[in-house]
Write a protein that holds these residues in place. Sequence first.
Motif, PDB file in Angstrom:
ATOM      1  N   VAL A  14      -0.203   1.962   7.011  1.00  0.00           N
ATOM      2  CA  VAL A  14      -0.944   2.643   5.946  1.00  0.00           C
ATOM      3  C   VAL A  14      -0.055   3.653   5.234  1.00  0.00           C
ATOM      4  CG1 VAL A  14      -2.885   4.192   5.476  1.00  0.00           C
ATOM      5  CG2 VAL A  14      -3.195   2.241   6.998  1.00  0.00           C
ATOM      6  N   GLY A  15       0.712   4.439   5.981  1.00  0.00           N
ATOM      7  CA  GLY A  15       1.628   5.385   5.351  1.00  0.00           C
ATOM      8  C   GLY A  15       2.652   4.697   4.469  1.00  0.00           C
ATOM      9  N   LEU A  16       3.155   3.548   4.918  1.00  0.00           N
ATOM     10  CA  LEU A  16       4.156   2.826   4.131  1.00  0.00           C
ATOM     11  C   LEU A  16       3.559   2.233   2.863  1.00  0.00           C
ATOM     12  CD1 LEU A  16       6.044   1.026   7.044  1.00  0.00           C
ATOM     13  CD2 LEU A  16       6.941   2.874   5.608  1.00  0.00           C
ATOM     14  N   THR A  17       2.326   1.708   2.948  1.00  0.00           N
ATOM     15  CA  THR A  17       1.717   1.163   1.728  1.00  0.00           C
ATOM     16  C   THR A  17       1.430   2.273   0.722  1.00  0.00           C
ATOM     17  OG1 THR A  17      -0.462   1.225   2.804  1.00  0.00           O
ATOM     18  CG2 THR A  17       0.662  -0.884   2.765  1.00  0.00           C
ATOM     19  N   MET A 152       5.609  -4.562   7.475  1.00  0.00           N
ATOM     20  CA  MET A 152       6.022  -3.161   7.334  1.00  0.00           C
ATOM     21  C   MET A 152       7.459  -3.037   6.843  1.00  0.00           C
ATOM     22  SD  MET A 152       4.098  -1.118  10.428  1.00  0.00           S
ATOM     23  CE  MET A 152       4.519  -2.237  11.762  1.00  0.00           C
ATOM     24  N   LEU A 153       8.329  -3.925   7.293  1.00  0.00           N
ATOM     25  CA  LEU A 153       9.707  -3.909   6.785  1.00  0.00           C
ATOM     26  C   LEU A 153       9.731  -4.151   5.278  1.00  0.00           C
ATOM     27  CD1 LEU A 153      11.639  -5.899   9.547  1.00  0.00           C
ATOM     28  CD2 LEU A 153      11.924  -3.475   8.979  1.00  0.00           C
ATOM     29  N   SER A 154       8.900  -5.065   4.813  1.00  0.00           N
ATOM     30  CA  SER A 154       8.839  -5.357   3.390  1.00  0.00           C
ATOM     31  C   SER A 154       8.284  -4.177   2.605  1.00  0.00           C
ATOM     32  CB  SER A 154       7.986  -6.601   3.153  1.00  0.00           C
ATOM     33  OG  SER A 154       7.916  -6.923   1.777  1.00  0.00           O
ATOM     34  N   LEU A 155       7.230  -3.564   3.122  1.00  0.00           N
ATOM     35  CA  LEU A 155       6.642  -2.402   2.448  1.00  0.00           C
ATOM     36  C   LEU A 155       7.650  -1.258   2.361  1.00  0.00           C
ATOM     37  CD1 LEU A 155       3.164  -2.478   4.209  1.00  0.00           C
ATOM     38  CD2 LEU A 155       3.575  -2.965   1.785  1.00  0.00           C
ATOM     39  N   SER A 356      -4.803  -2.242   4.035  1.00  0.00           N
ATOM     40  CA  SER A 356      -3.772  -1.233   3.734  1.00  0.00           C
ATOM     41  C   SER A 356      -3.380  -1.171   2.259  1.00  0.00           C
ATOM     42  CB  SER A 356      -2.538  -1.469   4.607  1.00  0.00           C
ATOM     43  OG  SER A 356      -2.022  -2.778   4.438  1.00  0.00           O
ATOM     44  N   LEU A 357      -3.211  -2.301   1.605  1.00  0.00           N
ATOM     45  CA  LEU A 357      -2.805  -2.265   0.202  1.00  0.00           C
ATOM     46  C   LEU A 357      -3.903  -1.677  -0.682  1.00  0.00           C
ATOM     47  CD1 LEU A 357      -1.074  -5.743   0.106  1.00  0.00           C
ATOM     48  CD2 LEU A 357       0.086  -3.559  -0.314  1.00  0.00           C
ATOM     49  N   ASP A 361      -3.979   2.111  -2.976  1.00  0.00           N
ATOM     50  CA  ASP A 361      -4.411   2.313  -4.360  1.00  0.00           C
ATOM     51  C   ASP A 361      -5.546   3.330  -4.445  1.00  0.00           C
ATOM     52  OD1 ASP A 361      -2.514   0.590  -5.286  1.00  0.00           O
ATOM     53  OD2 ASP A 361      -3.880  -1.082  -5.642  1.00  0.00           O
ATOM     54  N   HIS A 362      -6.418   3.327  -3.442  1.00  0.00           N
ATOM     55  CA  HIS A 362      -7.511   4.296  -3.389  1.00  0.00           C
ATOM     56  C   HIS A 362      -6.952   5.716  -3.296  1.00  0.00           C
ATOM     57  CE1 HIS A 362     -11.465   5.917  -2.593  1.00  0.00           C
ATOM     58  NE2 HIS A 362     -11.112   6.348  -1.388  1.00  0.00           N
ATOM     59  N   VAL A 363      -5.932   5.903  -2.474  1.00  0.00           N
ATOM     60  CA  VAL A 363      -5.318   7.236  -2.330  1.00  0.00           C
ATOM     61  C   VAL A 363      -4.658   7.674  -3.618  1.00  0.00           C
ATOM     62  CG1 VAL A 363      -3.459   8.491  -1.150  1.00  0.00           C
ATOM     63  CG2 VAL A 363      -5.016   7.046   0.178  1.00  0.00           C
TER      64      VAL A 363
END
Length: 370
Positions: A14-17, A152-155, A356-357, A361-363
């Motif tokens: 979540v932090g990474l997204t 997560m590596l990709s994000l 997560s994605l 966007d919500h944040v």
Amino acid sequence: MQTVDCVVAGAGVVGLTIARALAVSGREVVVIEQAGAIGTVTSSRNSEVIHAGLYYAPGSLKARLCVEGRQRLYAYCAEHDIAHARTGKLIVASEPGQIDGLRTIAANARRCGVDDLQLLTRGEAEKLEPALTCAGALLSPSTGIVDSHALMLSLRGDAEAAGASVAFLTAFSGAAIEPDGIRIDTRDTNGETFVLKAHAFINAAGLDAPALAGQVDGFPGDLIPRQWLARGNYFALPGRSPFSRLIYPVPVEGGLGVHLTLDLAGSARFGPDVEWIERVDYTVDPGRGAVFYEAIRRYWPDLGDGALQPAYAGIRPKLSGPGQPAADFLVQGPADHGAGQIVNLFGIESPGLTASLAIADHVVELLYPQ
């Protein structure tokens, strides 16, 4: 002291997204993570399931963000060549009295925007999965699995390509809301301290999110929720799985029951169960296997004695305790607390990976409304 647009606490999925979404939108982002790698806690201790969004209260954040996030996650994985599979899953009734429970799940799912479920007879379900024994089942074609570490590596790669940076072995040690932003104190493993000044601070610390919020000087403590810890134990089945789809029983209090999930190599694992605990402890008690055998044999009676091996455990950061109705995600933005440009993410348990994605966007919208 370094000044940046945004600081994100926590380098789980979540932090990474969130860091990726902020960086792609043009913000300067620093992620602080007390561990030495990404996703070492909750993000690496789950079932890696892409949830369809069947069980959540219609209109809730969990329902909305899961359905939106699932669609976006499949698209993201395809675009970025991340290993995943749309396996489908069967929710099974082990006795005729549970068939109405399947219909209830299907009706709830439709209200959440999931309209591809199929109610199957015993014969239809057992034809799809010959190892299965059931009284009937609900087929969810849009459930799947994903390589969460590759995701997560990709994000992280996307975030860094857009200018974000990740500071590992960097612990949050306190913060203060000031007139010109948020002062964030950090400490490395040598005890050296460093101060960041941010326009916005995002608390995506997972299990530590309530404690972290309590260390922000000027944040109203009465808005920090109580958190319960529910350990979910997993047991593995060596060799090839006898099932090609995920198999879930009708849900139980606190979780979705002891279900069978697959990894991308085709191996099976069972869990998680629900074990309420007082402190973070990932020990899997082999003695809990007896409960697993009993639960699994309701839909797979051919499970042999001694076949299961203790695997791992994860801990759900829950906002509802034993006997209480399941709580929604709690995502607090500036309009909710009036304490500056802070977003707290509390209770991000399942379906946090799937959502997560959409959560990211919500944040962004809470901090920088269009």
